[in-house]
Design an enzyme around this catalytic site. Structure first.
Site, short mmCIF file in Angstrom:
data_model
loop_
_atom_site.label_atom_id
_atom_site.label_comp_id
_atom_site.label_asym_id
_atom_site.label_seq_id
_atom_site.Cartn_x
_atom_site.Cartn_y
_atom_site.Cartn_z
N LYS A 170 48.47 61.84 45.97
CA LYS A 170 49.71 61.25 45.43
C LYS A 170 49.43 60.95 43.94
O LYS A 170 48.85 59.93 43.60
CB LYS A 170 50.02 59.95 46.17
CG LYS A 170 51.45 59.45 46.08
CD LYS A 170 52.08 59.42 44.72
CE LYS A 170 52.02 58.08 44.03
NZ LYS A 170 52.70 58.13 42.69
N GLY A 201 55.94 61.64 44.04
CA GLY A 201 56.97 60.63 44.25
C GLY A 201 56.49 59.27 43.81
O GLY A 201 55.46 59.16 43.14
N GLY A 203 54.98 55.48 43.90
CA GLY A 203 53.87 54.82 44.59
C GLY A 203 54.37 53.89 45.68
O GLY A 203 53.78 53.82 46.77
N GLY A 207 52.85 56.01 48.34
CA GLY A 207 51.60 55.26 48.44
C GLY A 207 51.60 54.30 49.61
O GLY A 207 50.60 54.17 50.33
N GLU A 245 39.27 51.39 42.50
CA GLU A 245 38.79 51.43 41.11
C GLU A 245 39.89 50.83 40.26
O GLU A 245 40.93 51.45 40.06
CB GLU A 245 38.54 52.89 40.67
CG GLU A 245 37.56 53.66 41.53
CD GLU A 245 36.12 53.22 41.34
OE1 GLU A 245 35.83 52.51 40.36
OE2 GLU A 245 35.29 53.57 42.20
N CYS A 279 40.22 52.56 31.45
CA CYS A 279 39.91 51.35 32.23
C CYS A 279 38.60 50.73 31.79
O CYS A 279 38.43 49.52 31.85
CB CYS A 279 39.88 51.68 33.70
SG CYS A 279 38.94 53.14 34.06
N GLU A 377 43.79 42.71 30.72
CA GLU A 377 43.69 44.10 30.29
C GLU A 377 44.99 44.49 29.60
O GLU A 377 46.06 44.43 30.21
CB GLU A 377 43.44 44.99 31.50
CG GLU A 377 43.25 46.44 31.14
CD GLU A 377 43.01 47.30 32.37
OE1 GLU A 377 43.79 47.20 33.32
OE2 GLU A 377 42.04 48.07 32.36
P1 NAP Z 1 49.29 51.56 38.92
O1 NAP Z 1 50.60 51.10 38.51
O2 NAP Z 1 48.46 50.69 39.78
O3 NAP Z 1 49.50 52.99 39.60
C1 NAP Z 1 48.46 53.77 40.09
C2 NAP Z 1 48.98 54.66 41.20
O4 NAP Z 1 49.37 53.85 42.31
C3 NAP Z 1 50.20 55.48 40.82
O5 NAP Z 1 50.10 56.74 41.43
C4 NAP Z 1 51.32 54.64 41.40
O6 NAP Z 1 52.49 55.38 41.63
C5 NAP Z 1 50.69 54.19 42.69
N1 NAP Z 1 51.34 53.02 43.29
C6 NAP Z 1 52.21 52.14 42.73
N2 NAP Z 1 52.59 51.22 43.63
C7 NAP Z 1 51.96 51.51 44.78
C8 NAP Z 1 51.94 50.91 46.08
N3 NAP Z 1 52.63 49.80 46.37
N4 NAP Z 1 51.16 51.46 47.04
C9 NAP Z 1 50.42 52.55 46.77
N5 NAP Z 1 50.40 53.17 45.57
C10 NAP Z 1 51.16 52.66 44.58
O7 NAP Z 1 48.35 51.87 37.68
P2 NAP Z 1 48.74 52.70 36.41
O8 NAP Z 1 49.74 51.90 35.66
O9 NAP Z 1 49.05 54.07 36.76
O10 NAP Z 1 47.32 52.78 35.67
C11 NAP Z 1 46.81 51.76 34.87
C12 NAP Z 1 45.79 50.89 35.61
O11 NAP Z 1 44.78 51.67 36.25
C13 NAP Z 1 45.04 49.98 34.69
O12 NAP Z 1 44.95 48.70 35.25
C14 NAP Z 1 43.66 50.60 34.61
O13 NAP Z 1 42.63 49.76 34.27
C15 NAP Z 1 43.48 51.15 35.95
N6 NAP Z 1 42.49 52.21 35.93
C16 NAP Z 1 41.26 52.02 36.55
C17 NAP Z 1 40.29 53.00 36.53
C18 NAP Z 1 38.96 52.84 37.21
O14 NAP Z 1 38.30 53.83 37.50
N7 NAP Z 1 38.51 51.66 37.50
C19 NAP Z 1 40.57 54.20 35.91
C20 NAP Z 1 41.81 54.38 35.30
C21 NAP Z 1 42.76 53.38 35.35
P3 NAP Z 1 53.65 55.51 40.51
O15 NAP Z 1 53.46 56.84 39.94
O16 NAP Z 1 54.93 55.37 41.22
O17 NAP Z 1 53.43 54.40 39.51
#
Ligand code: NAP
Ligand code: MG
Length: 470
Positions: A170, A201, A203, A207, A245, A279, A377
């Site tokens: 996803k 689609g 998350g 998700g 992560e 991140c 962050e």
């Molecule tokens: P996000 O909003 O948490 O989204 C990540 C993924 O989760 C997307 O595919 C999102 O879908 C999906 N998602 C959203 N709500 C969900 C739910 N209720 N259940 C399951 N999946 C769901 O994060 P982001 O805004 O894309 O990325 C930024 C964040 O990622 C930052 O906090 C960053 O630090 C962190 N990050 C961490 C690492 C690491 O390795 N530690 C690496 C990169 C990024 P949608 O497409 O619909 O939003």
């Protein structure tokens, strides 16, 4: 404009059960770069059924068979690399050189690493009166973020394939174009039907269905902390393994030596790479209080020297991914001003001459570790410089964070750098800008619970079986 309206399920490109689409916006132009379908629970159920059906045979393949598939993917990935770079540039605004360089290169690196690890991996080990056997955990839901689209996807897909798991990917809505190309690569490379499936689609729909699904054995998630917490709750009823992560606020300690100005400059420029959307970015720069004036001068010059502009042009930094992220970053810059941090570069608004596209000024504050801009962050090109009196205090400040993803130490006293590295409570420490695809990557504290990259990345997808008296 790209139209990627089909999902990849059971080895076929199929229409979504209910037609519904969404545009993918290019953040440099604010115009659509592509269109994807928005799936529903019915699409997820089909993909999970395909992955479940494929598991018995894929999990029983030999190492040699899986290596052959991975090598065939490698050839196809190399062939499609320019298209992947173009897609990443369009979907999340990475400068062309970065998109075609490090972005696609990280994906290729994780693939090569998966091959190297698999070649050496012992799935059975004799240990005293038992034989330990590692077995694939089963059907995996892989949920990824937009900030390093190929890195985040490949670091999950290839270890999952290598260990004999089957999966549903996803991808993020914001960066879904490169994921579609990756699915085409896996299809062309001959990955057996059902082993890899792609459903696009939102998350909150896809998700959530994956996280709660009875027939999904494991979720690997990279993204934000609130979503990670929600996934754990959703997965609890089915006792799934959940690998998280999450975010970070990683400290970068510059030691007191004659390289200080150079090290401050490179840390500052590094923070602005990928528009600060990393991140593990070193977003808290710790410098000796006695050298603060020099550090400010070096950081100001470095930030002002970061060229910002069209990803197709020759600029170091492109836009941030979306209007939403742009607004969040502006709020944090305002917050920094409100809480009395000293602004030494950048600030509110778009860089001069750029009035279209979600461009942010490379911004540097001098502040204290208790400020919101030092604790949360920001996920944008905003650096906070914090002073320290001695190495002990540097470690104390570094560890005073809810996160524990990365840490950096630069300086000529390698023994001091090592002793600091040992005392930092983070999953990875980079000393003098080292890099290794085999080094495990993951967080302490609120930064998560998993470890990806290299051999530890395999263990995310493996069950442990003890065969006693074997
Ligand atoms: P996000 O909003 O948490 O989204 C990540 C993924 O989760 C997307 O595919 C999102 O879908 C999906 N998602 C959203 N709500 C969900 C739910 N209720 N259940 C399951 N999946 C769901 O994060 P982001 O805004 O894309 O990325 C930024 C964040 O990622 C930052 O906090 C960053 O630090 C962190 N990050 C961490 C690492 C690491 O390795 N530690 C690496 C990169 C990024 P949608 O497409 O619909 O939003
Ligand atoms: Mg989000």
């Amino acid at each position: 404009m790209r139209e990627y309206l089909k999902f990849y399920i059971d080895g076929q490109w199929v229409d979504p059960v209910e037609p519904k689409t969404s545009d993918v916006i290019n953040p440099a132009t604010e115009e659509p770069a592509g269109r994807i379908s928005m799936g529903t629970a019915a699409d997820v159920n089909k993909a999970v059924a395909a992955a479940r059906k494929a598991f018995p045979s894929w999990s029983q393949t030999s190492k040699a068979e899986r290596l052959e598939v991975l090598k065939s993917i490698q050839a196809e990935y190399a062939r499609r690399q320019p298209e992947l770079g173009e897609a990443i540039m369009e979907e999340m605004g990475a400068p062309s050189s970065l998109a075609n360089g490090f972005h696609v290169g990280l994906g290729a690196g994780h693939l090569q690493t998966a091959i190297e690890v698999l070649e050496k991996f012992e799935f059975e080990q004799a240990r005293g009166a038992h034989v330990l056997r590692y077995e694939p955990i089963g059907v995996c839901g892989l949920i990824t973020p937009w900030n390093w689209p190929m890195n985040q996807t490949c670091v999950k897909v290839f270890p999952a394939l290598a260990t004999g798991c089957t999966m549903i990917l996803k991808p993020p809505q914001l960066a879904s174009l490169s994921a579609h190309i990756l699915a085409e690569i896996l299809d062309a490379a001959g990955v057996p039907a059902g082993v890899f499936n792609l459903v696009q689609g939102s998350g909150s729909v896809i998700g959530t269905v994956l996280s709660k699904h009875e027939d999904v054995d494991m979720i690997s998630f990279t993204g934000s902390e609130p979503v990670g917490v929600q996934i754990q709750k959703d997965a609890a009823d089915t006792v799934k393994r959940v690998g998280l992560e999450l975010g970070g606020k990683s400290p970068w300690i510059v030691l007191d030596d004659d390289q200080l100005a150079t090290n401050v400059a490179s840390a500052t420029a590094g923070m602005m790479g990928n528009s600060g959307q990393t991140c593990s970015a070193g977003s808290r720069l710790l410098v000796p209080n006695s050298r603060m004036a020099e550090a400010i001068e070096a950081a100001t010059a470095a930030a002002n020297g970061v060229s910002v502009g069209d990803p197709r042009g020759n600029f170091a930094m492109g836009p941030v991914v979306s209007k939403g992220q742009y607004n969040v970053i502006q709020e944090y810059i305002q917050k920094g001003l409100d809480e009395g941090a000293q602004l030494i570069a950048g600030g509110l608004g778009r860089p001069e001459g750029l009035d279209k596209g979600w461009y942010v000024k490379p911004t540097v504050f001098v502040g204290t570790n208790d400020m919101v801009i030092a604790r949360e962050e920001i996920f944008g090109p905003v650096l906070v410089i914090i002073g320290y009196d001695d190495a002990d205090q540097a470690v104390e400040i570094a560890n005073d964070s809810p996160f524990g993803l990365g840490g950096y130490v630069t300086g000529s006293d390698v023994e001091l750098a090592r002793s600091i590295a040992r005392r930092m409570r983070t999953g990875a420490i980079w000393i003098n800008n080292g890099f290794d695809f085999h080094a495990p990557f993951g967080g302490y504290k609120r930064s998560g619970n998993g470890r990806e990259w290299g051999d530890y990345g395999f263990h995310e997808y493996l069950e442990i079986k003890s065969m006693i008296g074997f």
